[in-house]
Design a protein around this motif. Structure first.
Motif, PDB file in Angstrom:
ATOM      1  N   VAL A   2       0.823  -1.265  -0.087  1.00  0.00           N
ATOM      2  CA  VAL A   2       0.145   0.177   0.066  1.00  0.00           C
ATOM      3  C   VAL A   2       0.890   1.105   0.052  1.00  0.00           C
ATOM      4  O   VAL A   2       1.920   1.464   0.712  1.00  0.00           O
ATOM      5  CB  VAL A   2      -0.906  -0.108   1.198  1.00  0.00           C
ATOM      6  CG1 VAL A   2      -1.736   1.277   1.163  1.00  0.00           C
ATOM      7  CG2 VAL A   2      -1.891  -1.185   1.315  1.00  0.00           C
ATOM      8  N   THR A  11       0.241   5.383   0.542  1.00  0.00           N
ATOM      9  CA  THR A  11      -0.451   6.420   0.816  1.00  0.00           C
ATOM     10  C   THR A  11      -0.189   7.664   0.612  1.00  0.00           C
ATOM     11  O   THR A  11       1.150   7.989   1.051  1.00  0.00           O
ATOM     12  CB  THR A  11      -0.844   6.326   2.444  1.00  0.00           C
ATOM     13  OG1 THR A  11      -1.387   5.027   2.668  1.00  0.00           O
ATOM     14  CG2 THR A  11      -2.065   7.402   2.830  1.00  0.00           C
ATOM     15  N   ARG A  58      -0.322  12.731  -5.548  1.00  0.00           N
ATOM     16  CA  ARG A  58      -0.922  11.854  -6.637  1.00  0.00           C
ATOM     17  C   ARG A  58      -1.157  12.219  -7.824  1.00  0.00           C
ATOM     18  O   ARG A  58      -1.462  11.713  -8.846  1.00  0.00           O
ATOM     19  CB  ARG A  58      -2.565  11.284  -5.958  1.00  0.00           C
ATOM     20  CG  ARG A  58      -2.359  10.508  -4.537  1.00  0.00           C
ATOM     21  CD  ARG A  58      -3.766   9.858  -4.176  1.00  0.00           C
ATOM     22  NE  ARG A  58      -4.418  10.765  -3.373  1.00  0.00           N
ATOM     23  CZ  ARG A  58      -5.609  11.487  -3.861  1.00  0.00           C
ATOM     24  NH1 ARG A  58      -6.130  10.972  -4.765  1.00  0.00           N
ATOM     25  NH2 ARG A  58      -6.148  12.335  -3.070  1.00  0.00           N
ATOM     26  N   THR A  80       3.633   1.746   3.230  1.00  0.00           N
ATOM     27  CA  THR A  80       3.371   1.401   4.577  1.00  0.00           C
ATOM     28  C   THR A  80       3.949   0.671   5.166  1.00  0.00           C
ATOM     29  O   THR A  80       4.178   0.583   6.561  1.00  0.00           O
ATOM     30  CB  THR A  80       1.761   1.131   4.679  1.00  0.00           C
ATOM     31  OG1 THR A  80       1.540   0.148   3.842  1.00  0.00           O
ATOM     32  CG2 THR A  80       0.818   2.355   3.927  1.00  0.00           C
ATOM     33  N   GLY A 130      -7.337   6.942  -4.907  1.00  0.00           N
ATOM     34  CA  GLY A 130      -7.526   5.906  -3.868  1.00  0.00           C
ATOM     35  C   GLY A 130      -8.130   4.589  -4.749  1.00  0.00           C
ATOM     36  O   GLY A 130      -9.276   4.642  -5.174  1.00  0.00           O
ATOM     37  N   ILE A 162      -3.092   2.176  -4.214  1.00  0.00           N
ATOM     38  CA  ILE A 162      -2.844   3.734  -3.682  1.00  0.00           C
ATOM     39  C   ILE A 162      -4.167   3.714  -2.907  1.00  0.00           C
ATOM     40  O   ILE A 162      -5.263   3.604  -3.079  1.00  0.00           O
ATOM     41  CB  ILE A 162      -3.069   4.457  -5.003  1.00  0.00           C
ATOM     42  CG1 ILE A 162      -1.876   4.249  -5.768  1.00  0.00           C
ATOM     43  CG2 ILE A 162      -3.252   5.929  -4.627  1.00  0.00           C
ATOM     44  CD1 ILE A 162      -0.544   4.743  -5.343  1.00  0.00           C
ATOM     45  N   GLU A 163      -3.706   4.546  -1.615  1.00  0.00           N
ATOM     46  CA  GLU A 163      -4.642   5.187  -0.884  1.00  0.00           C
ATOM     47  C   GLU A 163      -4.602   6.608  -0.796  1.00  0.00           C
ATOM     48  O   GLU A 163      -3.408   7.004  -0.808  1.00  0.00           O
ATOM     49  CB  GLU A 163      -4.345   4.524   0.728  1.00  0.00           C
ATOM     50  CG  GLU A 163      -4.926   3.089   0.958  1.00  0.00           C
ATOM     51  CD  GLU A 163      -4.847   2.680   2.562  1.00  0.00           C
ATOM     52  OE1 GLU A 163      -4.446   3.718   3.236  1.00  0.00           O
ATOM     53  OE2 GLU A 163      -5.288   1.586   2.889  1.00  0.00           O
ATOM     54  N   ALA A 164      -5.564   7.313  -0.746  1.00  0.00           N
ATOM     55  CA  ALA A 164      -5.805   8.403  -0.726  1.00  0.00           C
ATOM     56  C   ALA A 164      -5.549   9.053   0.936  1.00  0.00           C
ATOM     57  O   ALA A 164      -6.475   8.771   1.681  1.00  0.00           O
ATOM     58  CB  ALA A 164      -6.961   9.106  -1.157  1.00  0.00           C
ATOM     59  N   ALA A 165      -4.436   9.555   1.248  1.00  0.00           N
ATOM     60  CA  ALA A 165      -4.096  10.186   2.680  1.00  0.00           C
ATOM     61  C   ALA A 165      -5.186  11.037   3.051  1.00  0.00           C
ATOM     62  O   ALA A 165      -5.757  11.835   2.559  1.00  0.00           O
ATOM     63  CB  ALA A 165      -2.678  10.734   2.659  1.00  0.00           C
ATOM     64  N   LYS A 166      -5.462  11.129   4.529  1.00  0.00           N
ATOM     65  CA  LYS A 166      -6.273  12.112   5.105  1.00  0.00           C
ATOM     66  C   LYS A 166      -5.527  13.337   4.978  1.00  0.00           C
ATOM     67  O   LYS A 166      -4.245  13.283   5.282  1.00  0.00           O
ATOM     68  CB  LYS A 166      -6.601  11.404   6.443  1.00  0.00           C
ATOM     69  CG  LYS A 166      -7.616  10.449   6.701  1.00  0.00           C
ATOM     70  CD  LYS A 166      -7.765  10.266   8.038  1.00  0.00           C
ATOM     71  CE  LYS A 166      -9.051   9.199   8.086  1.00  0.00           C
ATOM     72  NZ  LYS A 166      -9.493   9.104   9.402  1.00  0.00           N
ATOM     73  N   PRO A 197      -9.724  11.895   3.245  1.00  0.00           N
ATOM     74  CA  PRO A 197      -9.250  11.680   1.940  1.00  0.00           C
ATOM     75  C   PRO A 197      -9.673  12.889   1.175  1.00  0.00           C
ATOM     76  O   PRO A 197     -10.989  13.073   1.349  1.00  0.00           O
ATOM     77  CB  PRO A 197      -9.394  10.387   1.624  1.00  0.00           C
ATOM     78  CG  PRO A 197      -9.700   9.566   2.749  1.00  0.00           C
ATOM     79  CD  PRO A 197     -10.425  10.568   3.610  1.00  0.00           C
TER      80      PRO A 197
END
Length: 176
Positions: free
Chosen positions: A35, A37, A43, A53, A70, A84-88, A148
């Motif tokens: 993952v 983030t 992005r 991560t 994400g 891909i994760e969209a970060a907060k 996110p």
């Protein structure tokens, strides 16, 4: 330079790094072993040094012009799949059941070339106290959140308006 297994020497910004190279955007979601983030700003980039991560350093060398979302999946040089994760991030969100009021707020934010995420009964933008004051001046309440941020990609080929360049060779009005 020696790199441990499943890593490569990667030349980035004039320096050799030992990291995993991520080079392909997969067209369909797949089971991911890793993952990454990232906030919205990162992005949008096709060349990037980052950390998964699990702590693994990666170098993104992706086709230009693609906004990572994400849930997107990428292929690394060792064959592994990276999701891909969209970060907060710090965002301002405007909630309202009145579609006309949300359209009005969206119009004024869009007129300032602000990237917007649009949901049912809300719009969201990257936190900016000046924009928050403008929205309040339009009679709306603004809430500050950590969430996110997945803004609209744009009407022309899916590009993000947040990356919009002002070369002034196009035909819309820049007066605000």
């Amino acid at each position: 330079m020696y790199c441990r297994s499943h890593s490569v020497t990667f030349y980035f910004n004039g320096v050799d790094y030992c990291m995993l190279k991520v080079f392909e955007i997969l067209q369909q979601p797949q089971q991911a072993e890793r993952v990454l983030t990232l906030p919205f700003e990162l992005r949008q980039r096709s060349r990037l040094k980052a950390e998964l991560t699990d702590g693994t350093e990666v170098g993104l060398v992706l086709p230009r012009g693609h906004l990572l979302r994400g849930g997107d999946c990428l292929r690394a040089e060792d064959g592994s799949v990276v999701r891909i994760e969209a970060a907060k991030e710090d965002v301002s969100t405007v909630h309202n059941d009145d579609a006309r009021m949300l359209a009005r707020v969206s119009y004024h934010l869009g007129n300032r070339h602000v990237a917007l995420q649009v949901g049912d009964g809300w719009v969201r933008y990257q936190h900016d106290h000046v924009l928050d004051d403008m929205v309040r001046g339009l009679g709306m309440e603004v809430s500050f959140e950590s969430a996110p941020f997945e803004p609209e990609g744009g009407a022309y080929g899916g590009h993000s308006h947040a990356r919009h360049e002002h070369n002034d060779e196009h035909d819309h009005d820049h007066s605000h």
